[in-house]
Design a protein around this motif. Structure first.
Motif, mmCIF file in Angstrom:
data_model
loop_
_atom_site.group_PDB
_atom_site.id
_atom_site.type_symbol
_atom_site.label_atom_id
_atom_site.label_comp_id
_atom_site.label_asym_id
_atom_site.label_seq_id
_atom_site.Cartn_x
_atom_site.Cartn_y
_atom_site.Cartn_z
ATOM 1 N N UNK A 6 0.842 -1.206 0.000
ATOM 2 C CA UNK A 6 0.000 0.000 0.000
ATOM 3 C C UNK A 6 0.882 1.263 0.000
ATOM 4 N N UNK A 7 0.871 1.999 -1.120
ATOM 5 C CA UNK A 7 1.635 3.254 -1.187
ATOM 6 C C UNK A 7 0.676 4.449 -1.328
ATOM 7 N N UNK A 8 -0.579 4.240 -0.914
ATOM 8 C CA UNK A 8 -1.574 5.307 -1.115
ATOM 9 C C UNK A 8 -1.230 6.575 -0.319
ATOM 10 N N UNK A 9 -0.512 6.436 0.818
ATOM 11 C CA UNK A 9 -0.093 7.632 1.571
ATOM 12 C C UNK A 9 0.895 8.464 0.756
ATOM 13 N N UNK A 10 1.794 7.786 0.052
ATOM 14 C CA UNK A 10 2.769 8.524 -0.789
ATOM 15 C C UNK A 10 2.045 9.263 -1.906
ATOM 16 N N UNK A 11 1.021 8.609 -2.426
ATOM 17 C CA UNK A 11 0.256 9.249 -3.513
ATOM 18 C C UNK A 11 -0.386 10.525 -2.975
ATOM 19 N N UNK A 12 -0.976 10.421 -1.782
ATOM 20 C CA UNK A 12 -1.641 11.612 -1.209
ATOM 21 C C UNK A 12 -0.605 12.702 -0.917
ATOM 22 N N UNK A 13 0.557 12.297 -0.361
ATOM 23 C CA UNK A 13 1.594 13.284 -0.034
ATOM 24 C C UNK A 13 2.121 13.981 -1.287
ATOM 25 N N UNK A 14 2.083 13.292 -2.416
ATOM 26 C CA UNK A 14 2.557 13.908 -3.676
ATOM 27 C C UNK A 14 1.636 15.063 -4.097
ATOM 28 N N UNK A 15 0.395 15.070 -3.558
ATOM 29 C CA UNK A 15 -0.508 16.214 -3.728
ATOM 30 C C UNK A 15 -0.658 16.643 -5.195
ATOM 31 N N UNK A 16 -0.935 15.694 -6.043
ATOM 32 C CA UNK A 16 -0.959 15.970 -7.488
ATOM 33 C C UNK A 16 -2.307 16.558 -7.904
ATOM 34 N N UNK A 17 -2.247 17.743 -8.485
ATOM 35 C CA UNK A 17 -3.468 18.356 -9.038
ATOM 36 C C UNK A 17 -3.623 17.872 -10.469
ATOM 37 N N UNK A 18 -4.842 17.564 -10.848
ATOM 38 C CA UNK A 18 -5.036 17.043 -12.213
ATOM 39 C C UNK A 18 -5.786 18.066 -13.062
ATOM 40 N N UNK A 19 -5.442 18.158 -14.345
ATOM 41 C CA UNK A 19 -6.167 19.104 -15.204
ATOM 42 C C UNK A 19 -7.635 18.701 -15.349
ATOM 43 N N UNK A 20 -8.480 19.652 -15.706
ATOM 44 C CA UNK A 20 -9.911 19.356 -15.869
ATOM 45 C C UNK A 20 -10.106 18.320 -16.961
ATOM 46 N N UNK A 21 -11.048 17.425 -16.718
ATOM 47 C CA UNK A 21 -11.386 16.450 -17.757
ATOM 48 C C UNK A 21 -12.235 17.165 -18.809
ATOM 49 N N UNK A 22 -11.966 16.890 -20.069
ATOM 50 C CA UNK A 22 -12.686 17.581 -21.159
ATOM 51 C C UNK A 22 -14.138 17.078 -21.234
ATOM 52 N N UNK A 23 -15.038 18.000 -21.445
ATOM 53 C CA UNK A 23 -16.471 17.689 -21.529
ATOM 54 C C UNK A 23 -16.750 16.614 -22.600
#
Ligand code: KG4
Ligand code: ZN
Length: 410
Positions: free
Chosen positions: A389-406
């Motif tokens: 389980x590396x889900x904590x590392x994923x959260x700590x990486x704090x990655x913002x994602x671009x908007x999904x296209x309509x």
């Protein structure tokens, strides 16, 4: 061309009986695994060879019974597995033309799943293992869903995998046959469970088109004629910069809207709402959006941490909900926009089956991992994580994602 006609000439020159015998001995030179699946409500069995050829398969689905009782009742599922397993395994063996003595190993789902259901598959398999003195390969059901794609396509490790089913919702990196990094998973229920519960709340069992469909199939079918924009359900976890999922709050919101509509239309629970297709379309859209957003972040995390090949990286999607054409199309738009390939097994191999368990057995035999010659102390495990389980590392990486296209959402 010359080679092909020579091959056919030779084949035709052999008498039929000899041809069958020579084909049969060629198969027998390969390792052969019998796979047995009973983790939930499908009793499945199959014989697969190490080239990925499905020699025989059989399945008994309990769907109709559970649709009538409004969900899976574990002791009922257990009894149905017990009543059918012998017939299903024999059907798979007989259609493969392989005898139990000729098997290289028996592979069976032992985790995760319903305890009572897992118990039937495990005790049946152990009897066979002892009777024929065969090695036993215990299988993780989600590992099997993740690897099914390699039976059909040349997909090298590592790859990103999204597993969406009635019991699970997982984003992971498959590093090897038995080596996974868990990036995120559902914190409450799985998307298939949500679709099944919303379908029940909409009384799809009383809808002429959907009476014999699973919840997810029913929602997909109705959504084709619905307008998703007429209902605005909140996208779950949009403030959380991780790859976890949540569907229970969404289900409560949908149920609340259904109740309100029933009151407006003056109908009782059990009757069909006039706006059922629009609610189905909005439900499917919101689930697809949530899944797409978390997948987008998982891809960015893998790129940041160099977890996937820099070129030709692949997203594999499997599990029962991956049968959904709309969700597949949305995910294809996401992967196209992020320079990834998308691969999904055909719907028949996305839902539970014996083939995926037999193939996982072949993968483990080839890798030489998890093969038991002594089964003392083997137990089933209703709960079991997939990998580290590396889900904590994923959260700590704090990655913002671009908007999904309509336009991804039709
Ligand atoms: O993988 P699976 O056969 O069993 C589990 O391991 O859970 O998945 C069953 C789930 C059910 O919840 C069913 O409603 C869902 O897969 N499902 C679908 C579709 N077909 C089956 N969900 C959405 N769209 C579909 N076409
Ligand atoms: Zn499954």
């Amino acid at each position: 061309m010359i080679g092909t006609s020579f091959y056919y000439t030779c084949k035709r020159a052999l008498p039929l009986r000899k041809r069958i015998v020579s084909l049969h001995s060629a198969v027998k030179d390969l390792r052969l695994v019998l796979g047995i699946e009973t983790s939930c409500d499908d009793t499945g069995a199959a014989v697969v060879d190490e080239n990925g050829r499905i020699l025989g398969e059989a399945i008994h689905s309990q769907k109709e019974v559970h649709l009538k009782t409004g969900g899976i009742i574990p002791p009922v599922a257990q009894k149905l597995h017990a009543d059918n397993i012998d017939r299903v395994v024999n059907e798979a063996l007989v259609s493969s033309g392989i005898t139990p003595q000729e098997l290289s190993a028996i592979a069976t789902t032992v985790k995760p799943g319903l305890a009572l259901s897992l118990g039937i598959g495990l005790s049946y398999s152990l009897k066979m293992v002892n009777q024929y003195s065969k090695p036993f390969i215990p299988i993780h059901h989600m590992e099997a869903h993740a690897l099914t794609v390699r039976l059909l396509h040349n997909v090298d490790f590592p790859f990103l995998v999204l597993l969406i089913s009635g019991g699970h919702c997982i984003l992971a990196v498959a590093k090897n046959v038995s080596d996974f990094l868990l990036l995120g998973q559902s914190l409450d229920e799985a998307p298939g469970e949500t679709l099944d519960k919303v379908s029940r709340r909409l009384s799809l069992i009383n809808h002429p088109d959907c009476a014999s469909m699973s919840g997810g199939q029913g929602i997909e079918h109705l959504a084709q004629n619905g307008n998703r924009k007429l209902y605005n359900f909140r996208i779950p976890m949009s403030q959380h910069q991780d790859c976890n999922f949540s569907f229970a709050g969404l289900r409560n919101h949908i149920n609340h809207v259904i109740r309100k509509k029933e009151m407006e239309e003056g109908i009782q629970q059990g009757q069909i709402l006039s706006c059922i297709a629009d609610i189905a379309a909005a439900t499917q859209y919101t689930i697809a959006f949530h899944i797409a957003k978390r997948t987008q972040r998982a891809i960015l995390f893998c790129k940041k941490e160099c977890l996937l090949p820099s070129t030709a990286a692949t997203l594999v999607v499997s599990g029962g909900v991956a049968s959904n054409g709309y969700i597949r199309r949305v995910l294809k738009s996401v992967t196209d926009s992020m320079d990834m390939a998308l691969l999904c097994p055909p719907p028949k191999l996305c839902t539970d089956n014996g083939v995926m368990i037999a193939w996982n057995g072949i993968e483990r035999l080839r890798a030489g991992v998890g093969i038991m010659n002594n089964t003392d102390g083997i137990r089933y495990e209703p709960r079991a994580l997939l990998g580290i389980d590396v889900s904590d590392h994923v959260r700590e990486a704090n990655i913002r994602v671009p908007s999904l296209k309509e336009h991804f959402f039709g």
